[in-house]
Design a protein around this motif. Sequence first.
Motif, PDB file in Angstrom:
ATOM      1  N   MET A  22       3.074  -4.550 -12.439  1.00 59.59           N
ATOM      2  CA  MET A  22       4.016  -4.266 -11.340  1.00 59.59           C
ATOM      3  C   MET A  22       3.895  -2.791 -10.943  1.00 59.59           C
ATOM      4  SD  MET A  22       6.286  -5.537  -9.253  1.00 59.59           S
ATOM      5  CE  MET A  22       6.139  -7.164  -9.960  1.00 59.59           C
ATOM      6  N   SER A  23       4.215  -2.547  -9.713  1.00 62.11           N
ATOM      7  CA  SER A  23       3.943  -1.236  -9.137  1.00 62.11           C
ATOM      8  C   SER A  23       5.074  -0.234  -9.385  1.00 62.11           C
ATOM      9  CB  SER A  23       3.803  -1.454  -7.640  1.00 62.11           C
ATOM     10  OG  SER A  23       3.998  -0.287  -6.944  1.00 62.11           O
ATOM     11  N   SER A  24       4.679   1.039  -9.466  1.00 60.63           N
ATOM     12  CA  SER A  24       5.706   2.076  -9.462  1.00 60.63           C
ATOM     13  C   SER A  24       5.795   2.690  -8.060  1.00 60.63           C
ATOM     14  CB  SER A  24       5.359   3.148 -10.484  1.00 60.63           C
ATOM     15  OG  SER A  24       4.074   3.645 -10.176  1.00 60.63           O
ATOM     16  N   SER A  25       4.990   2.152  -7.085  1.00 62.79           N
ATOM     17  CA  SER A  25       4.995   2.701  -5.734  1.00 62.79           C
ATOM     18  C   SER A  25       6.357   2.486  -5.092  1.00 62.79           C
ATOM     19  CB  SER A  25       3.950   2.011  -4.861  1.00 62.79           C
ATOM     20  OG  SER A  25       2.667   2.329  -5.312  1.00 62.79           O
ATOM     21  N   SER A  26       6.703   3.383  -4.176  1.00 59.37           N
ATOM     22  CA  SER A  26       8.003   3.260  -3.527  1.00 59.37           C
ATOM     23  C   SER A  26       7.979   2.168  -2.461  1.00 59.37           C
ATOM     24  CB  SER A  26       8.387   4.600  -2.911  1.00 59.37           C
ATOM     25  OG  SER A  26       7.384   4.981  -2.011  1.00 59.37           O
ATOM     26  N   THR A  27       6.786   1.726  -2.089  1.00 56.18           N
ATOM     27  CA  THR A  27       6.679   0.723  -1.026  1.00 56.18           C
ATOM     28  C   THR A  27       5.643  -0.331  -1.407  1.00 56.18           C
ATOM     29  OG1 THR A  27       7.068   2.506   0.555  1.00 56.18           O
ATOM     30  CG2 THR A  27       6.221   0.462   1.446  1.00 56.18           C
ATOM     31  N   VAL A  28       5.906  -1.577  -0.998  1.00 55.59           N
ATOM     32  CA  VAL A  28       4.845  -2.588  -1.063  1.00 55.59           C
ATOM     33  C   VAL A  28       4.528  -3.012   0.367  1.00 55.59           C
ATOM     34  CG1 VAL A  28       5.350  -3.525  -3.354  1.00 55.59           C
ATOM     35  CG2 VAL A  28       6.491  -4.490  -1.375  1.00 55.59           C
ATOM     36  N   PHE A  29       3.260  -3.216   0.648  1.00 53.81           N
ATOM     37  CA  PHE A  29       2.852  -3.694   1.970  1.00 53.81           C
ATOM     38  C   PHE A  29       2.165  -5.041   1.757  1.00 53.81           C
ATOM     39  CE2 PHE A  29       0.532  -4.117   5.908  1.00 53.81           C
ATOM     40  CZ  PHE A  29       1.371  -3.525   6.849  1.00 53.81           C
ATOM     41  N   VAL A  30       2.642  -6.049   2.482  1.00 53.68           N
ATOM     42  CA  VAL A  30       2.121  -7.413   2.339  1.00 53.68           C
ATOM     43  C   VAL A  30       1.357  -7.739   3.617  1.00 53.68           C
ATOM     44  CG1 VAL A  30       2.710  -9.810   1.912  1.00 53.68           C
ATOM     45  CG2 VAL A  30       4.132  -7.990   0.948  1.00 53.68           C
ATOM     46  N   ALA A  31       0.099  -8.128   3.473  1.00 53.08           N
ATOM     47  CA  ALA A  31      -0.762  -8.191   4.658  1.00 53.08           C
ATOM     48  C   ALA A  31      -1.579  -9.469   4.740  1.00 53.08           C
ATOM     49  CB  ALA A  31      -1.717  -6.998   4.637  1.00 53.08           C
TER      50      ALA A  31
ATOM     51  N   VAL B 149      -3.195  -4.011  -5.168  1.00 49.96           N
ATOM     52  CA  VAL B 149      -3.866  -2.753  -5.530  1.00 49.96           C
ATOM     53  C   VAL B 149      -2.929  -1.595  -5.207  1.00 49.96           C
ATOM     54  CG1 VAL B 149      -6.250  -3.555  -5.205  1.00 49.96           C
ATOM     55  CG2 VAL B 149      -5.019  -2.559  -3.259  1.00 49.96           C
ATOM     56  N   ASP B 150      -3.042  -0.534  -6.015  1.00 48.85           N
ATOM     57  CA  ASP B 150      -2.227   0.657  -5.769  1.00 48.85           C
ATOM     58  C   ASP B 150      -3.050   1.703  -5.039  1.00 48.85           C
ATOM     59  OD1 ASP B 150       0.413   0.275  -6.821  1.00 48.85           O
ATOM     60  OD2 ASP B 150      -0.543   0.079  -8.786  1.00 48.85           O
ATOM     61  N   ILE B 151      -2.569   2.088  -3.867  1.00 49.35           N
ATOM     62  CA  ILE B 151      -3.148   3.239  -3.176  1.00 49.35           C
ATOM     63  C   ILE B 151      -2.268   4.420  -3.584  1.00 49.35           C
ATOM     64  CG2 ILE B 151      -3.588   4.264  -0.910  1.00 49.35           C
ATOM     65  CD1 ILE B 151      -4.175   1.421   0.089  1.00 49.35           C
ATOM     66  N   PRO B 152      -2.834   5.379  -4.333  1.00 51.69           N
ATOM     67  CA  PRO B 152      -1.983   6.388  -4.970  1.00 51.69           C
ATOM     68  C   PRO B 152      -1.445   7.431  -3.983  1.00 51.69           C
ATOM     69  CG  PRO B 152      -4.306   6.810  -5.446  1.00 51.69           C
ATOM     70  CD  PRO B 152      -4.265   5.551  -4.629  1.00 51.69           C
ATOM     71  N   THR B 153      -0.407   8.102  -4.425  1.00 44.12           N
ATOM     72  CA  THR B 153       0.111   9.256  -3.693  1.00 44.12           C
ATOM     73  C   THR B 153      -0.995  10.294  -3.573  1.00 44.12           C
ATOM     74  OG1 THR B 153       2.266   8.879  -4.678  1.00 44.12           O
ATOM     75  CG2 THR B 153       1.850  11.107  -3.833  1.00 44.12           C
TER      76      THR B 153
ATOM     77  N   VAL C 256       1.474  12.455   1.094  1.00 47.96           N
ATOM     78  CA  VAL C 256       1.416  11.070   1.588  1.00 47.96           C
ATOM     79  C   VAL C 256       1.730  10.127   0.424  1.00 47.96           C
ATOM     80  CG1 VAL C 256      -0.017   9.318   2.673  1.00 47.96           C
ATOM     81  CG2 VAL C 256      -0.324  11.721   3.277  1.00 47.96           C
ATOM     82  N   PRO C 257       2.815   9.362   0.512  1.00 49.03           N
ATOM     83  CA  PRO C 257       3.201   8.531  -0.626  1.00 49.03           C
ATOM     84  C   PRO C 257       2.222   7.396  -0.878  1.00 49.03           C
ATOM     85  CG  PRO C 257       4.623   8.106   1.265  1.00 49.03           C
ATOM     86  CD  PRO C 257       3.719   9.238   1.657  1.00 49.03           C
ATOM     87  N   GLY C 258       2.235   6.923  -2.103  1.00 44.03           N
ATOM     88  CA  GLY C 258       1.417   5.768  -2.444  1.00 44.03           C
ATOM     89  C   GLY C 258       2.046   4.481  -1.931  1.00 44.03           C
TER      90      GLY C 258
END
Length: 431
Positions: free
Chosen positions: A1-10, A72-76, A80-82
């Motif tokens: 699970m992600s620690s990113s502040s946002t998830v993008f579903v595409a 996949v995690d696109i990092p900070t 620019v936030p991850g």
Amino acid sequence: MSSSSTVFVATNDLSGFTRGRAAPGNAAEGVLRRGVGWVPADLAVTAFGKIAPNPFGSTGDLKLLPAESTGVDIPTRGDVPGVRLYLADQVLPDGTPWDNCPRTFARRALDDLRRATGLEVVATFEHEFMLPGLDSSAPFSFERFRSVEPFGSELVALLARMGLEPETWLPEFGADQFEITLRPTDGLTAADRAVILREVVRDLASRHGHRATFAPLLHPDGSGNGVHVHLSLRDAQTGRPVLHDEQRPGELSELGGRFSAGILRHARALLSFTAGSPSSYLRLAPRRWSSAGVFLAERNREALLRICPTSSLGGGVTADQFNLEYRAADATSNPWLVLGVLVRAGLHGIEENYAQPKVWPEETGESELAEVPSLPHSLDEALLELDKDDVVSGWFSDELLETHRSVKRAELAEVSGLDDRAVCKRVADVY
Ligand code: GLU
Ligand code: MG
């Protein structure tokens, strides 16, 4: 699970655009279970940002239901936030697969292949792209390779961290051109990776002040950016590869011959799905090493289907490496549809027992190849070929086929009256 502040579903649409919706990272668990909202008519958005006429209209609702394994995690990076990116299936609000979803189209093609033959696909998509505006440098040169550091090294490291298994990263022939290849994997994952790779390249390039473009051609006289799809088949139970037979022409097995014959026979109707833009057809010409005709050949870079080289170096096993490369694709197309139509065409060739196609030997000269059937010369011609081929049309739901035609017609209308140079530019502006 992600620690990113946002998830993008595409999802990825009929013109190869990755579109979707974001949700706060702390809602990720619910998003994975229940998806995010989506609209049927979104499938009719063109590469140029308009909505083409479509059967869906202003009503109807869907969900983009993330496939958890694609995350996949696109990092900070700096300020620019991850973000955690998921690819999704389009489903009805009760979870039923939507018949017009491109990812579902690919999965069903792979399932049908497995059911009918016991085989599964191993694939990888090889991508070329450009970072326009670099200082000039020689083709394939170390200088060009170094000129985009640290972008290149960061890209490879990021892809590796994401589990996309980068294999090579190289300065290509054309001005400002690069290529990245990933290790082969199962068919659906390979297409998922193609979607993700394009976005990761674009995103990271922009962080480094570049605009990456995957457009088939930036200029009619320039080098092309291809997407070459490597395909092999293996027994789903034992994992045994089944394309190689050293007794046969090109060392392609009898089954591989029928699979290839399906792709060759229906190629002209497949093209609007694999070469999706008006400028795609300027790339598909002789002496561009893209694909210059409908033929299968040993190690010829102008074949539609190339039997790739193998190597015994370091204990390499021929049957494990043996694969076919479909060269008439580019990144204006949806990877799931590209994979799906190639698998469906190959499966049709196997089931209908298509005759072994001619394998053109490596030493065949250009003049001998003058007799091979041509590829469509334009997107318009490719759409007419689709209309004529009931086998290929029959693989699609009516709505998906109608929307594909409508989107491509709208994209053609957008460039009508422009000369080749302006068509290349118009397409490159959006890819
Ligand atoms: N750039 C070529 C294309 O448009 C491919 C060159 C190569 O063989 O890598 O497909
Ligand atoms: Mg290349």
